[in-house]
Design a protein around this motif. Structure first.
Motif, PDB file in Angstrom:
ATOM      1  N   TYR A 104     -15.830 -29.373  10.602  1.00 31.88           N
ATOM      2  CA  TYR A 104     -14.538 -29.441   9.922  1.00 31.88           C
ATOM      3  C   TYR A 104     -14.199 -30.908   9.703  1.00 31.88           C
ATOM      4  CZ  TYR A 104     -12.385 -30.843  14.324  1.00 31.88           C
ATOM      5  OH  TYR A 104     -12.061 -31.520  15.457  1.00 31.88           O
ATOM      6  N   ASP A 105     -13.328 -31.139   8.748  1.00 34.88           N
ATOM      7  CA  ASP A 105     -12.892 -32.493   8.429  1.00 34.88           C
ATOM      8  C   ASP A 105     -11.672 -32.826   9.287  1.00 34.88           C
ATOM      9  OD1 ASP A 105     -12.397 -34.911   7.316  1.00 34.88           O
ATOM     10  OD2 ASP A 105     -11.661 -34.153   5.400  1.00 34.88           O
ATOM     11  N   PRO A 106     -11.793 -33.768  10.226  1.00 36.48           N
ATOM     12  CA  PRO A 106     -10.649 -34.069  11.091  1.00 36.48           C
ATOM     13  C   PRO A 106      -9.431 -34.590  10.317  1.00 36.48           C
ATOM     14  CG  PRO A 106     -12.653 -35.082  11.950  1.00 36.48           C
ATOM     15  CD  PRO A 106     -12.969 -34.546  10.598  1.00 36.48           C
ATOM     16  N   GLU A 107      -9.688 -35.315   9.232  1.00 34.08           N
ATOM     17  CA  GLU A 107      -8.564 -35.859   8.460  1.00 34.08           C
ATOM     18  C   GLU A 107      -7.786 -34.736   7.780  1.00 34.08           C
ATOM     19  OE1 GLU A 107      -5.999 -38.700   7.145  1.00 34.08           O
ATOM     20  OE2 GLU A 107      -7.639 -38.912   8.587  1.00 34.08           O
ATOM     21  N   ALA A 108      -8.515 -33.778   7.192  1.00 34.34           N
ATOM     22  CA  ALA A 108      -7.833 -32.656   6.542  1.00 34.34           C
ATOM     23  C   ALA A 108      -7.087 -31.808   7.572  1.00 34.34           C
ATOM     24  CB  ALA A 108      -8.845 -31.801   5.783  1.00 34.34           C
ATOM     25  N   PHE A 109      -7.697 -31.600   8.731  1.00 32.52           N
ATOM     26  CA  PHE A 109      -7.028 -30.826   9.778  1.00 32.52           C
ATOM     27  C   PHE A 109      -5.789 -31.560  10.281  1.00 32.52           C
ATOM     28  CE2 PHE A 109      -6.527 -29.327  14.178  1.00 32.52           C
ATOM     29  CZ  PHE A 109      -6.398 -27.976  13.931  1.00 32.52           C
ATOM     30  N   GLY A 110      -5.891 -32.888  10.399  1.00 32.42           N
ATOM     31  CA  GLY A 110      -4.732 -33.672  10.827  1.00 32.42           C
ATOM     32  C   GLY A 110      -3.601 -33.608   9.821  1.00 32.42           C
ATOM     33  N   GLN A 111      -3.938 -33.676   8.525  1.00 29.49           N
ATOM     34  CA  GLN A 111      -2.899 -33.570   7.499  1.00 29.49           C
ATOM     35  C   GLN A 111      -2.252 -32.198   7.512  1.00 29.49           C
ATOM     36  OE1 GLN A 111      -4.815 -34.633   3.843  1.00 29.49           O
ATOM     37  NE2 GLN A 111      -4.891 -36.808   4.331  1.00 29.49           N
ATOM     38  N   LEU A 112      -3.067 -31.141   7.729  1.00 28.66           N
ATOM     39  CA  LEU A 112      -2.504 -29.804   7.822  1.00 28.66           C
ATOM     40  C   LEU A 112      -1.567 -29.682   9.022  1.00 28.66           C
ATOM     41  CD1 LEU A 112      -2.415 -26.830   6.924  1.00 28.66           C
ATOM     42  CD2 LEU A 112      -4.388 -26.446   8.428  1.00 28.66           C
ATOM     43  N   SER A 113      -1.973 -30.259  10.149  1.00 25.46           N
ATOM     44  CA  SER A 113      -1.109 -30.200  11.335  1.00 25.46           C
ATOM     45  C   SER A 113       0.194 -30.953  11.100  1.00 25.46           C
ATOM     46  CB  SER A 113      -1.849 -30.773  12.545  1.00 25.46           C
ATOM     47  OG  SER A 113      -2.041 -32.167  12.402  1.00 25.46           O
ATOM     48  N   GLU A 114       0.145 -32.070  10.372  1.00 29.72           N
ATOM     49  CA  GLU A 114       1.372 -32.799  10.075  1.00 29.72           C
ATOM     50  C   GLU A 114       2.294 -31.987   9.169  1.00 29.72           C
ATOM     51  OE1 GLU A 114       0.126 -36.521   8.513  1.00 29.72           O
ATOM     52  OE2 GLU A 114       0.089 -37.464  10.490  1.00 29.72           O
ATOM     53  N   ARG A 115       1.698 -31.287   8.196  1.00 32.52           N
ATOM     54  CA  ARG A 115       2.528 -30.452   7.324  1.00 32.52           C
ATOM     55  C   ARG A 115       3.199 -29.329   8.110  1.00 32.52           C
ATOM     56  NH1 ARG A 115      -1.710 -29.258   3.664  1.00 32.52           N
ATOM     57  NH2 ARG A 115      -2.370 -31.258   2.904  1.00 32.52           N
ATOM     58  N   VAL A 116       2.413 -28.690   9.004  1.00 32.89           N
ATOM     59  CA  VAL A 116       2.973 -27.603   9.797  1.00 32.89           C
ATOM     60  C   VAL A 116       4.067 -28.130  10.723  1.00 32.89           C
ATOM     61  CG1 VAL A 116       2.431 -25.937  11.618  1.00 32.89           C
ATOM     62  CG2 VAL A 116       0.906 -26.184   9.667  1.00 32.89           C
ATOM     63  N   ALA A 117       3.795 -29.276  11.382  1.00 33.35           N
ATOM     64  CA  ALA A 117       4.793 -29.841  12.292  1.00 33.35           C
ATOM     65  C   ALA A 117       6.043 -30.261  11.532  1.00 33.35           C
ATOM     66  CB  ALA A 117       4.196 -31.033  13.032  1.00 33.35           C
ATOM     67  N   ARG A 118       5.865 -30.779  10.330  1.00 24.23           N
ATOM     68  CA  ARG A 118       7.026 -31.166   9.526  1.00 24.23           C
ATOM     69  C   ARG A 118       7.848 -29.939   9.131  1.00 24.23           C
ATOM     70  NH1 ARG A 118       4.325 -34.023   5.851  1.00 24.23           N
ATOM     71  NH2 ARG A 118       4.106 -35.753   7.279  1.00 24.23           N
ATOM     72  N   PHE A 119       7.146 -28.832   8.822  1.00 25.28           N
ATOM     73  CA  PHE A 119       7.863 -27.599   8.466  1.00 25.28           C
ATOM     74  C   PHE A 119       8.566 -27.009   9.693  1.00 25.28           C
ATOM     75  CE2 PHE A 119       7.768 -22.913   8.126  1.00 25.28           C
ATOM     76  CZ  PHE A 119       8.686 -22.774   7.112  1.00 25.28           C
ATOM     77  N   LEU A 120       7.933 -27.091  10.866  1.00 28.26           N
ATOM     78  CA  LEU A 120       8.549 -26.543  12.070  1.00 28.26           C
ATOM     79  C   LEU A 120       9.821 -27.301  12.459  1.00 28.26           C
ATOM     80  CD1 LEU A 120       5.438 -25.841  14.336  1.00 28.26           C
ATOM     81  CD2 LEU A 120       6.848 -24.187  13.112  1.00 28.26           C
ATOM     82  N   GLY A 121       9.935 -28.517  12.012  1.00 29.19           N
ATOM     83  CA  GLY A 121      11.112 -29.308  12.354  1.00 29.19           C
ATOM     84  C   GLY A 121      12.219 -29.245  11.324  1.00 29.19           C
ATOM     85  N   THR A 122      12.157 -28.304  10.401  1.00 29.12           N
ATOM     86  CA  THR A 122      13.186 -28.207   9.366  1.00 29.12           C
ATOM     87  C   THR A 122      14.118 -27.036   9.639  1.00 29.12           C
ATOM     88  OG1 THR A 122      11.757 -26.803   8.006  1.00 29.12           O
ATOM     89  CG2 THR A 122      11.633 -29.182   7.625  1.00 29.12           C
ATOM     90  N   GLY A 123      15.254 -27.056   8.986  1.00 32.66           N
ATOM     91  CA  GLY A 123      16.204 -25.954   9.093  1.00 32.66           C
ATOM     92  C   GLY A 123      15.691 -24.701   8.402  1.00 32.66           C
ATOM     93  N   ARG A 124      14.846 -24.864   7.392  1.00 32.25           N
ATOM     94  CA  ARG A 124      14.295 -23.710   6.694  1.00 32.25           C
ATOM     95  C   ARG A 124      13.479 -22.831   7.651  1.00 32.25           C
ATOM     96  NH1 ARG A 124      10.738 -25.258   1.717  1.00 32.25           N
ATOM     97  NH2 ARG A 124      12.776 -25.984   1.035  1.00 32.25           N
ATOM     98  N   PHE A 125      12.691 -23.491   8.537  1.00 30.12           N
ATOM     99  CA  PHE A 125      11.907 -22.718   9.501  1.00 30.12           C
ATOM    100  C   PHE A 125      12.831 -21.929  10.436  1.00 30.12           C
ATOM    101  CE2 PHE A 125      10.182 -22.565  13.842  1.00 30.12           C
ATOM    102  CZ  PHE A 125       9.126 -21.697  13.629  1.00 30.12           C
ATOM    103  N   ILE A 126      13.902 -22.559  10.887  1.00 28.82           N
ATOM    104  CA  ILE A 126      14.834 -21.873  11.794  1.00 28.82           C
ATOM    105  C   ILE A 126      15.479 -20.681  11.092  1.00 28.82           C
ATOM    106  CG2 ILE A 126      16.968 -22.150  13.111  1.00 28.82           C
ATOM    107  CD1 ILE A 126      16.116 -25.046  13.598  1.00 28.82           C
ATOM    108  N   VAL A 127      15.846 -20.841   9.820  1.00 29.26           N
ATOM    109  CA  VAL A 127      16.458 -19.742   9.078  1.00 29.26           C
ATOM    110  C   VAL A 127      15.461 -18.604   8.917  1.00 29.26           C
ATOM    111  CG1 VAL A 127      17.369 -19.071   6.823  1.00 29.26           C
ATOM    112  CG2 VAL A 127      18.141 -21.181   7.907  1.00 29.26           C
TER     113      VAL A 127
END
Length: 199
Positions: free
Chosen positions: A48-71
């Protein structure tokens, strides 16, 4: 007499048979050849590509920290609970203790925590690189400032030795006073600004 034997590349390898001759060909065997790439090793885990996996994890973490995720999470849990309480008993997939909901939420949390930590580690690495660049930039700025300070000090010292208009005026006034004190007066001009001796 030369004996020929085929090597694994399809070519022929020659070696001298004889006691005094010595070998002229490369020795092949268990040693790896430097002129050929190594065979790829088989791995049990997929590549697997560590850079692509890292970018995906950042996107997921960014989404988990939003109000949209809580709603969305609140809506899903609410619909889940309401459905399993009010729906007919044959349609309920997770009755009252809501064990399956607990399992889903714990699974989501167990994946969210490492993804958030991975995103934080990547952010820490970026911050470290940024701080290092800023530190080098600050060092360059300090060095430039010190250089300019030394140059300005050298210019001031050089200007201290240059004759200025005010200094020259004060020296001339002192000279005129000295001449007046010694009663040395220049000969007066007559007529058109010429002395009589000039005629």
């Amino acid at each position: 007499m030369a004996a020929e034997r085929p090597d694994r590349d399809g070519g022929r390898e020659r070696s001298r048979a004889g006691s005094g001759g010595g070998a002229t060909a490369l020795v092949r065997g268990s040693r790896a050849r430097l002129d050929q790439p190594l065979d790829r090793r088989r791995r049990l885990l997929p590549d697997y590509d560590p850079e692509a996996f890292g970018q995906l994890s950042e996107r997921v973490a960014r989404f988990l920290g939003t109000g949209r995720f809580i709603v969305w999470m609140t809506l899903i849990v609410t619909v889940w609970v309401v459905w399993n309480v009010t729906a007919p008993s044959g349609w309920r997939f997770d009755p009252y203790p809501f064990i399956f909901l607990t399992l889903v939420l714990s699974l989501q949390a167990s994946y969210a925590a490492p993804l958030i930590l991975l995103a934080q580690n990547r952010q820490d690495d970026r911050d470290r690189v940024t701080q290092e660049q800023e530190r080098k930039q600050n060092e360059r700025s300090i060095a430039d400032t010190e250089y300019l300070t030394r140059e300005i000090a050298a210019l001031r010292m050089g200007l201290g030795e240059v004759t200025t208009r005010d200094w020259l005026r004060s020296e001339l006034q002192d000279l005129v006073r000295d001449l007046a004190d010694h009663h040395l007066v220049l000969p007066a001009e007559t007529g058109h600004g010429r002395d009589e001796t000039d005629r």
